[in-house]
Design a protein around this motif. Structure first.
Motif, short mmCIF file in Angstrom:
data_model
loop_
_atom_site.label_atom_id
_atom_site.label_comp_id
_atom_site.label_asym_id
_atom_site.label_seq_id
_atom_site.Cartn_x
_atom_site.Cartn_y
_atom_site.Cartn_z
N PHE A 112 0.85 -1.19 0.00
CA PHE A 112 0.00 0.00 0.00
C PHE A 112 0.89 1.24 0.00
O PHE A 112 2.09 1.16 0.25
CB PHE A 112 -0.93 0.02 1.22
N THR A 113 0.28 2.37 -0.30
CA THR A 113 0.94 3.67 -0.16
C THR A 113 0.02 4.56 0.65
O THR A 113 -1.15 4.23 0.85
CB THR A 113 1.24 4.32 -1.53
N THR A 114 0.54 5.69 1.11
CA THR A 114 -0.28 6.61 1.87
C THR A 114 -0.21 8.00 1.27
O THR A 114 0.76 8.37 0.61
CB THR A 114 0.17 6.69 3.35
N GLY A 115 -1.27 8.76 1.52
CA GLY A 115 -1.33 10.17 1.16
C GLY A 115 -1.62 10.95 2.42
O GLY A 115 -1.47 10.44 3.53
N ALA A 116 -2.08 12.17 2.27
CA ALA A 116 -2.33 13.03 3.42
C ALA A 116 -3.25 12.37 4.44
O ALA A 116 -2.97 12.38 5.63
CB ALA A 116 -2.93 14.35 2.95
N SER A 117 -4.34 11.79 4.00
CA SER A 117 -5.26 11.15 4.94
C SER A 117 -5.79 9.82 4.40
O SER A 117 -6.77 9.30 4.91
CB SER A 117 -6.44 12.08 5.25
N CYS A 118 -5.13 9.30 3.39
CA CYS A 118 -5.62 8.08 2.74
C CYS A 118 -4.58 6.97 2.76
O CYS A 118 -3.38 7.22 2.77
CB CYS A 118 -5.95 8.35 1.27
N VAL A 119 -5.08 5.76 2.70
CA VAL A 119 -4.27 4.58 2.45
C VAL A 119 -4.71 4.09 1.07
O VAL A 119 -5.91 3.89 0.84
CB VAL A 119 -4.50 3.49 3.52
N TYR A 120 -3.77 3.95 0.15
CA TYR A 120 -4.10 3.55 -1.22
C TYR A 120 -3.67 2.11 -1.45
O TYR A 120 -2.54 1.73 -1.14
CB TYR A 120 -3.37 4.44 -2.23
N VAL A 121 -4.58 1.33 -2.03
CA VAL A 121 -4.34 -0.08 -2.31
C VAL A 121 -4.65 -0.32 -3.79
O VAL A 121 -5.71 0.10 -4.27
CB VAL A 121 -5.26 -0.97 -1.43
N ASN A 122 -3.74 -0.99 -4.49
CA ASN A 122 -3.99 -1.28 -5.90
C ASN A 122 -5.18 -2.23 -6.07
O ASN A 122 -6.06 -2.00 -6.87
CB ASN A 122 -2.76 -1.88 -6.58
N LYS A 123 -5.16 -3.31 -5.31
CA LYS A 123 -6.26 -4.29 -5.37
C LYS A 123 -6.28 -5.05 -4.05
O LYS A 123 -5.25 -5.19 -3.37
CB LYS A 123 -6.10 -5.23 -6.56
N PRO A 124 -7.44 -5.56 -3.65
CA PRO A 124 -7.55 -6.25 -2.36
C PRO A 124 -6.56 -7.42 -2.21
O PRO A 124 -6.13 -7.71 -1.11
CB PRO A 124 -8.99 -6.75 -2.34
N GLU A 125 -6.21 -8.05 -3.31
CA GLU A 125 -5.29 -9.19 -3.24
C GLU A 125 -3.89 -8.78 -2.77
O GLU A 125 -3.09 -9.62 -2.38
CB GLU A 125 -5.17 -9.87 -4.61
N ASP A 126 -3.59 -7.47 -2.81
CA ASP A 126 -2.26 -6.97 -2.40
C ASP A 126 -2.11 -6.83 -0.89
O ASP A 126 -1.01 -6.59 -0.41
CB ASP A 126 -1.99 -5.59 -3.02
N ILE A 127 -3.21 -6.95 -0.15
CA ILE A 127 -3.13 -6.71 1.29
C ILE A 127 -3.67 -7.89 2.09
O ILE A 127 -4.40 -8.73 1.58
CB ILE A 127 -3.86 -5.42 1.70
N ASP A 128 -3.29 -7.90 3.35
CA ASP A 128 -3.77 -8.90 4.30
C ASP A 128 -5.12 -8.40 4.82
O ASP A 128 -5.18 -7.43 5.59
CB ASP A 128 -2.76 -9.04 5.43
#
Length: 92
Positions: A58-74
């Motif tokens: 994932f990556t983060t922005g000012a107040s967001c967590v960005y995910v490319n697709k659900p399969e990329d995260i736990d």
């Protein structure tokens, strides 16, 4: 509840900045964007450091967590993170 054209938010929270500006927002939420899934209200969770280390890609922005697709995260770590942010009353 929809907050604007594409943001889905849960709960409500009132905020007030030191400048005097205030408003209402949701506690946790998400927005399915074209490029990435945006997750809101998680970075101020008490266990952010611990749980984000398990989250995955994932990556983060000012107040967001960005995910490319659900399969990329736990998803279990995400569920714990959402529950932690919700319990703490963190606003998105």
């Amino acid at each position: 509840m929809l907050w604007g054209p594409s943001m889905v938010g849960y709960g409500e929270a009132h905020y007030r900045y030191a400048t005097g500006r205030e408003g209402d927002t949701f506690r946790v939420g998400f927005a399915p964007r074209k490029a990435k899934l945006s997750l809101y209200g998680l970075q101020d969770a008490p266990r952010w450091e611990e749980l984000s280390a398990r989250l995955g890609k994932f990556t983060t922005g000012a107040s967001c967590v960005y995910v490319n697709k659900p399969e990329d995260i736990d998803l279990e770590a995400l569920a714990e993170l959402i529950a932690d942010a919700w319990a703490a009353g963190v606003a998105g």
